[in-house]
Design a protein around this motif. Structure first.
Motif, mmCIF file in Angstrom:
data_model
loop_
_atom_site.group_PDB
_atom_site.id
_atom_site.type_symbol
_atom_site.label_atom_id
_atom_site.label_comp_id
_atom_site.label_asym_id
_atom_site.label_seq_id
_atom_site.Cartn_x
_atom_site.Cartn_y
_atom_site.Cartn_z
ATOM 1 N N ILE A 88 21.419 3.086 17.839
ATOM 2 C CA ILE A 88 22.757 2.597 17.644
ATOM 3 C C ILE A 88 22.813 1.247 17.948
ATOM 4 C CG2 ILE A 88 23.136 3.031 20.226
ATOM 5 C CD1 ILE A 88 26.031 4.169 19.642
ATOM 6 N N THR A 89 23.768 0.620 17.301
ATOM 7 C CA THR A 89 23.919 -0.800 17.407
ATOM 8 C C THR A 89 25.586 -1.003 17.450
ATOM 9 O OG1 THR A 89 22.187 -1.431 15.819
ATOM 10 C CG2 THR A 89 23.841 -3.061 16.051
ATOM 11 N N TRP A 90 25.943 -1.561 18.664
ATOM 12 C CA TRP A 90 27.085 -1.874 19.056
ATOM 13 C C TRP A 90 27.730 -3.159 18.563
ATOM 14 C CZ3 TRP A 90 30.061 1.945 21.193
ATOM 15 C CH2 TRP A 90 29.357 2.827 21.717
ATOM 16 N N THR A 91 29.214 -3.191 18.381
ATOM 17 C CA THR A 91 29.952 -4.431 18.257
ATOM 18 C C THR A 91 31.074 -4.120 19.233
ATOM 19 O OG1 THR A 91 29.663 -4.615 15.843
ATOM 20 C CG2 THR A 91 31.592 -5.953 16.872
ATOM 21 N N LEU A 92 30.838 -4.834 20.468
ATOM 22 C CA LEU A 92 31.746 -4.589 21.543
ATOM 23 C C LEU A 92 32.640 -5.764 22.056
ATOM 24 C CD1 LEU A 92 28.981 -3.212 23.862
ATOM 25 C CD2 LEU A 92 30.490 -1.877 22.794
ATOM 26 N N PRO A 93 34.014 -5.527 22.522
ATOM 27 C CA PRO A 93 34.872 -6.715 22.862
ATOM 28 C C PRO A 93 34.101 -7.500 24.112
ATOM 29 C CG PRO A 93 35.492 -4.484 23.646
ATOM 30 C CD PRO A 93 34.313 -4.238 22.741
ATOM 31 N N PRO A 94 34.603 -8.741 24.373
ATOM 32 C CA PRO A 94 34.138 -9.170 25.556
ATOM 33 C C PRO A 94 34.307 -8.522 26.728
ATOM 34 C CG PRO A 94 35.488 -10.905 24.102
ATOM 35 C CD PRO A 94 35.774 -9.340 23.619
ATOM 36 N N GLY A 95 33.437 -8.580 27.676
ATOM 37 C CA GLY A 95 33.478 -7.942 29.114
ATOM 38 C C GLY A 95 32.944 -6.527 29.023
ATOM 39 N N ILE A 96 32.692 -5.859 27.923
ATOM 40 C CA ILE A 96 32.466 -4.472 27.843
ATOM 41 C C ILE A 96 30.694 -4.354 27.290
ATOM 42 C CG2 ILE A 96 32.556 -2.304 26.678
ATOM 43 C CD1 ILE A 96 35.033 -3.093 28.466
ATOM 44 N N THR A 97 29.898 -3.779 28.170
ATOM 45 C CA THR A 97 28.624 -3.612 27.830
ATOM 46 C C THR A 97 28.155 -2.185 27.644
ATOM 47 O OG1 THR A 97 27.821 -3.834 30.120
ATOM 48 C CG2 THR A 97 27.566 -5.803 28.886
ATOM 49 N N ALA A 98 27.136 -1.916 27.014
ATOM 50 C CA ALA A 98 26.707 -0.364 26.512
ATOM 51 C C ALA A 98 25.088 -0.259 27.213
ATOM 52 C CB ALA A 98 27.005 0.280 25.359
ATOM 53 N N SER A 99 24.814 0.763 27.611
ATOM 54 C CA SER A 99 23.485 0.965 28.062
ATOM 55 C C SER A 99 22.785 1.511 26.617
ATOM 56 C CB SER A 99 23.399 1.861 29.028
ATOM 57 O OG SER A 99 23.888 3.264 28.732
ATOM 58 N N PRO A 100 21.475 1.506 26.567
ATOM 59 C CA PRO A 100 20.705 2.216 25.592
ATOM 60 C C PRO A 100 20.929 3.627 25.693
ATOM 61 C CG PRO A 100 19.265 0.676 26.838
ATOM 62 C CD PRO A 100 20.559 0.826 27.633
ATOM 63 N N LEU A 101 20.778 4.320 24.427
ATOM 64 C CA LEU A 101 20.804 5.810 24.617
ATOM 65 C C LEU A 101 19.924 6.488 25.558
ATOM 66 C CD1 LEU A 101 20.812 6.308 20.486
ATOM 67 C CD2 LEU A 101 22.967 6.635 21.969
ATOM 68 N N GLN A 102 20.449 7.345 26.237
ATOM 69 C CA GLN A 102 19.771 8.223 26.895
ATOM 70 C C GLN A 102 19.356 9.445 26.370
ATOM 71 O OE1 GLN A 102 23.096 7.473 30.236
ATOM 72 N NE2 GLN A 102 20.974 7.606 31.475
ATOM 73 N N PHE A 103 18.139 10.113 26.588
ATOM 74 C CA PHE A 103 17.758 11.173 26.049
ATOM 75 C C PHE A 103 17.333 12.474 26.847
ATOM 76 C CE2 PHE A 103 16.870 7.750 23.264
ATOM 77 C CZ PHE A 103 16.843 8.179 21.957
ATOM 78 N N PRO A 104 18.151 13.647 26.653
ATOM 79 C CA PRO A 104 17.838 14.758 27.621
ATOM 80 C C PRO A 104 16.545 15.342 27.346
ATOM 81 C CG PRO A 104 19.932 14.728 26.489
ATOM 82 C CD PRO A 104 19.246 13.756 25.907
ATOM 83 N N ALA A 105 15.905 16.170 28.234
ATOM 84 C CA ALA A 105 14.675 16.635 27.787
ATOM 85 C C ALA A 105 14.523 17.153 26.395
ATOM 86 C CB ALA A 105 14.345 17.520 29.036
ATOM 87 N N PRO A 106 13.628 17.099 25.519
ATOM 88 C CA PRO A 106 13.445 17.657 24.410
ATOM 89 C C PRO A 106 12.951 19.040 24.337
ATOM 90 C CG PRO A 106 11.619 16.359 24.640
ATOM 91 C CD PRO A 106 12.360 16.330 25.753
ATOM 92 N N SER A 107 12.766 19.616 23.076
ATOM 93 C CA SER A 107 11.981 20.874 22.774
ATOM 94 C C SER A 107 10.894 20.656 21.851
ATOM 95 C CB SER A 107 12.883 21.980 22.665
ATOM 96 O OG SER A 107 13.968 22.372 23.346
ATOM 97 N N ARG A 108 9.692 21.455 21.875
ATOM 98 C CA ARG A 108 8.901 21.243 20.849
ATOM 99 C C ARG A 108 9.318 22.230 19.662
ATOM 100 N NH1 ARG A 108 3.565 20.956 23.196
ATOM 101 N NH2 ARG A 108 2.747 22.413 21.903
ATOM 102 N N LEU A 109 8.955 21.413 18.451
ATOM 103 C CA LEU A 109 9.704 21.812 17.087
ATOM 104 C C LEU A 109 8.204 22.015 15.986
ATOM 105 C CD1 LEU A 109 12.541 19.477 16.864
ATOM 106 C CD2 LEU A 109 12.587 21.845 17.681
#
Length: 707
Positions: A88-109
């Motif tokens: 994900i690539t953000w375009t955010l207004p001044p004063g707002i920040t976003a963390s990187p994507l967080q990933f829940p535990a996956p499954s084996r596929l």
């Protein structure tokens, strides 16, 4: 098992064949940046939050939610053998920040011999939004460009322009409830390892052993590394329970470009997720300490229930049972008769004979175990378990056990000359005769030891030297104790059964577990070659070892046909040498060279009147990897491509390439895998092959298009 892995490949191919092709389409961006879900190929994408408002100076949980069509999946941060995670690539207004994507535990596929890590049905990736204290109350719009890879029988990259509308408010906002897909994902994020748990990693030559002390019962565990190319993703992760926790044995990553079992250097540390259940997982990091945790034959020592007292007890009991072997029991019976005949001697002298006989057995076993420990030390202190990860050792061990089993089953008599020499020494009078009677009993009992004592001996050879000596000493004492008891009470000879045909039947029955062990070693040998590079290689190497076993069977027939003759010995030695050499031969890698795709490369090859094979592939495409390993790397296809002088071009779409995208669209395809053969004739149209390849399909197409 190798055949099971082959069956899994066929099943995967049948699944792929049963699917339908996606509709041709360009890789377009969906959505206009407004709030709400947008529909893309095979999924719906949306940005969502737990609350519509945020306080200046506060935080808000948001997330990217991908709702997938049935049988389609997206990927974890480390996709496994193929794939790539959402971005994900953000375009955010001044004063707002976003963390990187967080990933829940996956499954084996799984698919065929490969394994991906990811999510099916619904995948939500939490994001923490933070508002600076300077943010003014009022509406806020957040804009994001999102890209992903969605896969089933094909893999299709997707892109979306998404948005969020929020309101900055100064009034307190109640803590929102974790509801919906985002709320569920927040509960499934890996937790920090609590201080009550202890975690460590041991890195060996062929595998990692992860130890986690949980102080509670654990039924299952899976490890997902953050870094690629550290573990064999498709291999089984073997769980062994230990006091207070468990150990997880995971094969290391091997060289996926050749058929050689080479491994990269040990990493300094490993980071990843240990998943104990769908609702419990932990973020773990630990330095990798070089070392080996040996594997007892079959399973781990704790899992199999073999502890030090149990191993010593089994060894002692096994030694007693060895006295019933047809090659040992007559020795015991005759020495017992000798004791009866010399009953007029002083009781102390008879007991001394028994003790010297016991010493002869113990010294013989101590010499054997010392030799085994020296050999083990030559393997970097790896022990028996490490040797079971060596294809060379597995082959030699299987051949040796098979040869012993043939003898026990009655095909021929093994060790006649050794028994003769030992018998001559045993006939000597006095304490020398008693001592070498013990040596003789050890010599003739050794071929029978493995089927009776496999678990205990396997445990002993994986332990420190002191424990190893203790187990083998118990085995020797068990073998010695009947005669030792008779030396103290000669009258007990009357209760011994007389030698007879029952002993031969017992000996033949002991060959059954030896043959079963050889079958297990064949499976291990095939798996050592099959994972993860080329599943067919494991079957081929297994067949080599089977042919070696046939040669040994012929050698056994020669020994039985001409017993104790020079010609039978020479025949057996020659056949045995061939049997050992055949499975140890390493085939050379015959992979052909592929050129990178450019329109000019294709044009030049066609202008020269050469047939062209183009493989449209990507590292994240699991179907592509299966087709390559099972079909394109097969000896038959490689030979046909080389003989027909086909120009091989690989169009790698791992990173978005507009030229490749344009060419796929021209071929009426929207994703990979795609396979094209341009015939020799320059004006001929492209021959587009099915997405699921078989050797027959490719060979027929090459034959048709290169005439």
């Amino acid at each position: 098992m190798t055949c099971a892995r082959s069956n899994s490949i066929l099943l995967a191919l049948l699944i792929l064949l049963s699917g339908t092709l996606p509709a041709p389409a360009q890789l377009n961006v969906v959505g206009d940046g407004g709030p709400g879900p947008v529909k893309a190929q095979h999924l719906t994408a949306e940005l969502t939050t737990l609350s519509p408002s945020i306080n200046p100076g506060g935080t808000l949980q948001a997330g990217l939610v991908l709702t997938l069509e049935e049988h389609w999946h997206v990927y974890w941060r480390n996709a496994g053998d193929s794939g790539q995670p959402p971005h994900i690539t953000w375009t955010l207004p001044p004063g707002i920040t976003a963390s990187p994507l967080q990933f829940p535990a996956p499954s084996r596929l799984p698919l065929g011999p490969l394994m991906d890590f990811g999510y099916e049905d619904t995948a939500a990736f939490p994001i923490t939004l933070t508002a600076d204290k300077t943010v003014k109350p009022g509406p806020i719009h957040l804009d994001a460009k999102v890209d992903w890879l969605v896969c089933s029988q094909t893999c299709i990259p997707g892109r979306a322009h998404l948005g969020l509308n929020l309101t900055a408010v100064t009034t307190p906002i109640p803590t929102p409830a974790p509801v919906g897909a985002l709320g569920t994902a927040l509960t499934l994020l890996p937790s920090v390892l609590p201080p009550t748990m202890q975690y460590s990693i041991l890195g060996g030559k062929k595998d990692f052993v992860l130890t986690l002390i949980t102080n509670k019962k654990v039924d299952d565990a899976e490890f997902y590394p953050y870094e690629a190319d550290q573990i064999d993703n498709a291999a089984d992760q073997d769980l062994t329970l230990i006091p207070g926790g468990f150990q997880l044995r995971i094969p290391r990553s091997t060289d996926t470009q050749t058929h050689q079992l080479t491994t990269p250097a040990l990493p300094k540390e490993m980071r990843g997720v240990i998943k104990l259940s769908d609702k419990e997982s932990y973020d773990v990091t630990a330095p990798v300490v070089p070392g080996e945790v040996p594997i007892a034959p079959g399973k781990g020592t704790q899992a199999s229930g073999v502890t030090i007292p149990v191993a010593i007890g089994l060894a002692f009991l096994g030694g007693i049972i060895l006295n019933l072997m047809p090659c040992v029991f007559p020795v015991l019976f005759l020495k017992g008769l000798a004791l009866v005949q010399s009953s007029s001697e002083e009781r102390s002298r008879l007991r001394a004979h028994g003790l010297v006989y016991t010493l002869g057995i113990l010294v013989s076993f101590w010499i054997i175990v010392a030799a085994l420990l020296i050999l083990r030390a030559g393997g970097s202190q790896a022990g028996w378990g490490f040797q079971l990860q060596s294809p060379t050792f597995i082959a030699i061990l299987a051949l040796g056990l098979f040869f012993f089993a043939l003898s026990l089953a009655g095909q021929f008599d093994l060790g006649l000359s050794l028994t003769s020499v030992g018998g001559d020494l045993a006939k000597k009078q006095g304490y020398t005769g008693s001592f070498f009677t013990g040596v003789l009993a050890t010599i003739v009992a050794t071929p029978c030891t493995a089927p009776l004592m496999g678990a205990a001996i396997g445990f002993a050879l994986a332990q420190p030297a002191g424990i190893t000596f203790a187990v083998f000493t118990a085995l020797g004492l068990g073998l010695a104790v009947p005669y030792l008891a008779l030396s103290f009470q000669p009258a007990w000879i009357k209760i011994l059964p007389k030698p007879g045909a029952w002993m031969e039947t017992l000996k033949q029955l002991t060959s059954v577990p030896l043959f079963a062990t050889v079958a297990w070693l064949l499976w291990v040998y095939g798996n050592l070659y099959a994972s993860p590079t080329n599943p067919s290689l494991g079957v081929n190497r297994e067949s080599d070892l089977l042919l070696s076993l046939l040669l040994l069977a012929i050698a056994g027939w020669a020994l039985a046909r001409w017993p104790a003759q020079l010609k039978s010995t020479i025949t057996a030695v020659v056949l045995g040498a061939l049997a050992i050499a055949f499975p140890l031969y390493q085939p050379k890698d015959t992979s052909l060279t592929w050129l990178p795709y450019t329109t000019q490369t294709v044009a030049d090859a066609r202008a020269a009147g050469k047939p062209v094979f183009i493989d449209f592939t990507a590292a994240w495409c699991l179907s592509c990897q299966v087709n390559e390993r099972v079909v394109l790397r097969s000896a038959e296809v490689q030979k046909q491509l080389a003989d027909r002088k086909v120009t091989l071009i690989r169009a790698d779409w791992t990173q978005y390439d507009p030229a490749i995208t344009k060419e796929l669209a021209a071929l009426n395809r929207s994703g990979v895998p795609t396979y094209v053969i341009y015939p020799t004739a320059n004006e001929a149209a492209a021959d587009v092959l099915p997405e699921v390849l078989t050797k027959g399909v490719v060979l027929d197409a090459i034959d048709k298009d290169t005439k």
